[in-house]
Design a protein around this motif. Structure first.
Motif, mmCIF file in Angstrom:
data_model
loop_
_atom_site.group_PDB
_atom_site.id
_atom_site.type_symbol
_atom_site.label_atom_id
_atom_site.label_comp_id
_atom_site.label_asym_id
_atom_site.label_seq_id
_atom_site.Cartn_x
_atom_site.Cartn_y
_atom_site.Cartn_z
ATOM 1 N N ARG A 40 0.986 -0.913 -0.147
ATOM 2 C CA ARG A 40 -0.172 -0.323 -0.196
ATOM 3 C C ARG A 40 0.801 1.395 0.299
ATOM 4 O O ARG A 40 2.255 0.952 0.528
ATOM 5 N N ASP A 41 0.244 2.221 -0.341
ATOM 6 C CA ASP A 41 1.855 3.501 -0.462
ATOM 7 C C ASP A 41 1.207 4.046 0.602
ATOM 8 O O ASP A 41 2.180 4.989 0.651
ATOM 9 N N THR A 42 0.004 3.588 1.750
ATOM 10 C CA THR A 42 0.500 4.720 3.265
ATOM 11 C C THR A 42 1.271 3.474 4.112
ATOM 12 O O THR A 42 1.628 4.140 5.064
ATOM 13 N N GLU A 43 2.474 3.152 3.616
ATOM 14 C CA GLU A 43 3.077 2.052 4.345
ATOM 15 C C GLU A 43 3.984 2.104 4.080
ATOM 16 O O GLU A 43 4.773 2.754 3.580
ATOM 17 N N LEU A 65 10.103 3.609 -4.019
ATOM 18 C CA LEU A 65 10.760 5.234 -4.831
ATOM 19 C C LEU A 65 9.483 5.989 -5.464
ATOM 20 O O LEU A 65 9.024 7.036 -5.167
ATOM 21 N N ASP A 66 9.497 4.835 -6.555
ATOM 22 C CA ASP A 66 8.446 5.893 -7.670
ATOM 23 C C ASP A 66 7.146 5.811 -7.275
ATOM 24 O O ASP A 66 6.150 7.151 -7.392
ATOM 25 N N ARG A 67 6.877 5.298 -6.299
ATOM 26 C CA ARG A 67 5.497 5.901 -6.189
ATOM 27 C C ARG A 67 5.393 5.957 -4.398
ATOM 28 O O ARG A 67 4.491 6.618 -3.776
ATOM 29 N N GLU A 114 10.260 0.395 14.922
ATOM 30 C CA GLU A 114 8.668 1.528 14.424
ATOM 31 C C GLU A 114 7.887 2.006 13.222
ATOM 32 O O GLU A 114 7.124 1.818 13.542
ATOM 33 N N ASP A 115 8.714 2.353 12.901
ATOM 34 C CA ASP A 115 8.339 3.062 11.266
ATOM 35 C C ASP A 115 8.310 1.875 10.623
ATOM 36 O O ASP A 115 7.888 2.086 9.681
ATOM 37 N N VAL A 116 8.933 0.760 10.650
ATOM 38 C CA VAL A 116 8.390 -0.187 9.325
ATOM 39 C C VAL A 116 6.638 -1.239 9.866
ATOM 40 O O VAL A 116 6.929 -1.413 10.144
ATOM 41 N N ASP A 117 5.873 -1.088 8.381
ATOM 42 C CA ASP A 117 5.168 -2.342 8.427
ATOM 43 C C ASP A 117 5.086 -3.227 7.883
ATOM 44 O O ASP A 117 4.255 -4.146 8.353
ATOM 45 N N THR A 118 5.833 -3.533 6.537
ATOM 46 C CA THR A 118 6.067 -4.292 6.097
ATOM 47 C C THR A 118 7.422 -4.527 5.893
ATOM 48 O O THR A 118 8.255 -3.730 5.485
ATOM 49 N N ILE A 119 7.871 -5.994 6.468
ATOM 50 C CA ILE A 119 9.244 -6.040 5.539
ATOM 51 C C ILE A 119 9.171 -7.137 4.681
ATOM 52 O O ILE A 119 8.223 -8.194 4.830
ATOM 53 N N LEU A 120 10.623 -6.902 3.382
ATOM 54 C CA LEU A 120 10.997 -7.969 3.046
ATOM 55 C C LEU A 120 11.988 -8.295 2.815
ATOM 56 O O LEU A 120 12.875 -8.092 3.237
#
Length: 186
Positions: A40-43, A65-67, A114-120
């Motif tokens: 999502r663009d908000t994460e 980054l482009d998004r 705490e800033d991270v929503d999703t981790i790859l």
């Protein structure tokens, strides 16, 4: 269990080593295509910066980054086997560092877990139960222990799949696993 994991890691390294650089790049782009709709663009996304034999994360990071999706990258801290975090805004900030991993050494923009929503996550191997085997040092397992609520997306080549991986109590299952074939877990 340690010997079994070591044997499995050797098999998986050989499988990845059998791929050509062109195959890895083509498959990495396909993985990127399957991954992007999940973000999502908000994460804020934490993405590893890839080495040669891994899924190439350049297309993924550039797409984020482009998004205008904030991207955080890990910096390996060998002394205490931990990860320090930095925002990444430009690939020019990356230099080969610990284990040859590109890191923004000297160009860090401090970030917090705490800033991270999703981790790859990089994976040496996986199975269809969401299990992941890494390279063995435990950097990501320690990080995930501190931040268990992150959405965990493992990315790997299809050839890295094993029928069943042995798991230690500290091993963390993925929420999603993506290969060039698509989302293979769940």
């Amino acid at each position: 269990m340690r010997e079994e994991k070591s044997r499995i890691r050797q098999i998986l390294r050989e499988r990845k080593g059998a791929m050509t650089p062109e195959e890895r790049l083509t498959k990495s782009r396909a993985i990127c295509g399957h991954l992007m709709p999940l973000i999502r663009d908000t994460e804020t996304v934490m993405a590893y910066t890839s080495k040669e034999m891994e899924v190439n994360t350049v297309p993924i990071i550039q797409g984020l980054l482009d998004r205008n999706v904030p991207v955080i990258v890990p910096i390996i801290v060998k002394e205490d086997v931990s990860l320090r975090l930095s925002y990444l805004r430009d690939f020019a900030a990356l230099v080969p560092s610990t284990f040859g991993v590109p890191e923004p050494i000297g160009n860090e923009i401090p970030a917090r877990g705490e800033d991270v929503d999703t981790i790859l996550l990089p994976m040496l191997g996986f199975d269809r139960t969401g299990a992941r085997i890494g390279y063995g040092a435990g950097y990501y397992d320690r990080f995930l222990e501190k931040f268990p609520l992150l959405r965990k997306i493992g990315i790997a080549f299809a050839c890295q799949e094993m029928e069943r991986l042995p798991l230690d109590p500290t091993d963390v299952r993925m929420d999603h696993i993506i290969t060039e074939d698509g989302i293979v877990y769940p």
